[in-house]
Write an enzyme that holds these catalytic residues in place. Structure first.
Site, PDB file in Angstrom:
ATOM      1  N   TYR A 187       0.710  -1.220  -0.030  1.00  0.00           N
ATOM      2  CA  TYR A 187       0.080   0.008   0.015  1.00  0.00           C
ATOM      3  C   TYR A 187       1.150   1.321  -0.045  1.00  0.00           C
ATOM      4  O   TYR A 187       1.598   1.488   0.925  1.00  0.00           O
ATOM      5  CB  TYR A 187      -0.880   0.017   1.239  1.00  0.00           C
ATOM      6  CG  TYR A 187      -1.971   1.048   1.602  1.00  0.00           C
ATOM      7  CD1 TYR A 187      -2.110   2.196   0.427  1.00  0.00           C
ATOM      8  CD2 TYR A 187      -2.538   1.386   2.825  1.00  0.00           C
ATOM      9  CE1 TYR A 187      -3.009   3.306   0.609  1.00  0.00           C
ATOM     10  CE2 TYR A 187      -3.365   2.412   2.895  1.00  0.00           C
ATOM     11  CZ  TYR A 187      -3.433   3.219   1.858  1.00  0.00           C
ATOM     12  OH  TYR A 187      -4.223   4.336   2.188  1.00  0.00           O
ATOM     13  N   LYS A 223      -1.392  -1.213  -4.212  1.00  0.00           N
ATOM     14  CA  LYS A 223      -2.504  -0.112  -4.113  1.00  0.00           C
ATOM     15  C   LYS A 223      -1.686   1.173  -4.195  1.00  0.00           C
ATOM     16  O   LYS A 223      -1.033   1.599  -3.043  1.00  0.00           O
ATOM     17  CB  LYS A 223      -3.010  -0.232  -2.864  1.00  0.00           C
ATOM     18  CG  LYS A 223      -4.260   0.911  -2.572  1.00  0.00           C
ATOM     19  CD  LYS A 223      -4.924   0.842  -1.189  1.00  0.00           C
ATOM     20  CE  LYS A 223      -6.041   1.788  -0.863  1.00  0.00           C
ATOM     21  NZ  LYS A 223      -5.481   3.163  -0.843  1.00  0.00           N
ATOM     22  N   GLY A 261      -5.249   4.504  -6.658  1.00  0.00           N
ATOM     23  CA  GLY A 261      -5.710   5.051  -5.267  1.00  0.00           C
ATOM     24  C   GLY A 261      -6.037   6.315  -5.165  1.00  0.00           C
ATOM     25  O   GLY A 261      -6.177   6.816  -4.207  1.00  0.00           O
ATOM     26  N   ASP A 264      -8.459   8.655  -6.539  1.00  0.00           N
ATOM     27  CA  ASP A 264      -9.727   8.622  -6.997  1.00  0.00           C
ATOM     28  C   ASP A 264     -10.028   9.681  -8.287  1.00  0.00           C
ATOM     29  O   ASP A 264     -10.497   9.401  -9.427  1.00  0.00           O
ATOM     30  CB  ASP A 264     -10.836   8.827  -6.158  1.00  0.00           C
ATOM     31  CG  ASP A 264     -10.879   7.747  -4.991  1.00  0.00           C
ATOM     32  OD1 ASP A 264      -9.769   6.980  -4.715  1.00  0.00           O
ATOM     33  OD2 ASP A 264     -12.003   7.708  -4.238  1.00  0.00           O
ATOM     34  N   GLU A 265      -9.317  11.187  -7.750  1.00  0.00           N
ATOM     35  CA  GLU A 265      -9.629  11.975  -8.846  1.00  0.00           C
ATOM     36  C   GLU A 265      -8.776  11.892 -10.173  1.00  0.00           C
ATOM     37  O   GLU A 265      -8.898  12.877 -11.380  1.00  0.00           O
ATOM     38  CB  GLU A 265      -9.408  13.332  -8.232  1.00  0.00           C
ATOM     39  CG  GLU A 265      -8.194  13.609  -7.772  1.00  0.00           C
ATOM     40  CD  GLU A 265      -7.996  13.229  -6.172  1.00  0.00           C
ATOM     41  OE1 GLU A 265      -6.946  13.605  -5.689  1.00  0.00           O
ATOM     42  OE2 GLU A 265      -8.470  12.153  -5.653  1.00  0.00           O
TER      43      GLU A 265
END
Length: 311
Positions: A148, A178, A203, A205-206
């Protein structure tokens, strides 16, 4: 979760993965009773069939090890027969706690584990970070293992491309990343050099559409809790070559988030937006995260409703 006819290691993680919020009572205690309705909401209203629990959105670093175990058990239990995959984040500031949570995730039937870089004493090189991840993975060797990457929070800016170079030799269970960073060149190189069984998941989102163009296998994010159905439409439009439609949805996501950021968007504000959209009783965040100011919440939900209709 999926049928036991195939093992977790056989399944590639793709599509949308919701990074879940942790339900608390008004008194700040873990509220397990809301997890079942939460999963039903994701499946029926958002079309999201995989989750990433006890991560940043879930306020993992504000939870005790025992609380994280109880939550992981509840998410896995309630997901059985409803969700495709439950990935449990087990990263901690120290190796021993991370290993304990990894072993526990294997015992309760999680579909995979993910680990954030420790960020009080920070690994300074890819080799050191890889060694830490190896130590955690060895505690749950049967589970798919994901790194991550979220440098804005950890301050660990090791290039992921360097980290994954040969990682399968020391972590045979490694299955992907991620990637919650804005360095799309590093992300693209991860996709280019990934093994066929790996999942390189974006990861931020925008910026998801840009990641899809680079070959992302899926995405993990908090906004998929409440706009997952719209983002599924974005993915479908992209796959059909309808880039105008895909951009339209991405731009709406950007407009919502840029508006919220001006009002102090953080986990507390994000959680309140999820509550307002879903109607779930998720409670306040836990200190040091603070609840969203009511006036700001009203402005953000109004903005949301001006951009997105119910699916």
């Amino acid at each position: 979760m999926m049928s036991s006819m195939t093992t977790a290691a056989d399944r590639k993680l793709t599509g949308l993965v919701a990074a879940t919020f942790t339900p608390f009572s008004q008194e700040g205690e873990v509220n397990l009773s809301e997890i079942g309705p939460y999963i039903d909401y994701l499946v029926k209203k958002q079309g999201v069939k995989s989750i990433f629990v006890n991560g940043t959105t879930g306020e993992s670093m504000s939870l005790t090890v025992e609380e994280r175990k109880v939550l992981a058990e509840a998410w896995c239990r309630e997901a059985r027969g409803k969700l495709d995959q439950v990935i449990v984040h087990v990263g901690c500031f120290n190796l021993k706690d991370s290993q304990e949570l990894a072993r526990h995730a294997a015992e309760i039937g999680a579909d995979g584990i993910a680990v954030i870089a420790p960020f009080f004493f920070k690994p300074k090189t890819a080799d050191v970070l890889r060694a830490f991840l190896q130590g955690v993975a060895e505690a749950a060797q049967t589970l798919p293992f994901y790194y991550y990457h979220i440098p804005a929070i950890t301050g660990v800016n090791v290039q992921v491309r360097d980290l994954i170079d040969g990682i399968e030799k020391v972590i045979p269970s490694f299955r992907g990343v991620k990637f919650s960073g804005s360095d799309l060149m590093d992300f693209g190189q991860c996709v280019r050099y990934s093994q066929p069984e790996w999942s390189i998941l974006y990861g931020v989102d925008e910026q998801m559409l840009a990641a899809l163009a680079l070959g992302a296998h899926g995405a993990v994010g908090s906004t998929y809790n409440y706009i997952g159905c719209h983002v599924n439409q974005l993915i479908l439009a992209f796959e059909k070559g309808d880039h105008v439609r895909a951009r339209t949805i991405q731009f709406k996501m950007q407009e919502l988030l840029s508006f919220a950021i001006k009002l102090g968007f953080d986990v507390g504000v994000n959680k309140q937006l999820m509550i307002d959209v879903s109607g779930l009783c998720l409670g306040p965040p836990r200190l040091p995260v603070t609840p969203s100011p009511p006036d700001n919440s009203q402005l953000i939900i109004r903005k949301y409703r001006s951009l997105f209709s119910e699916c």
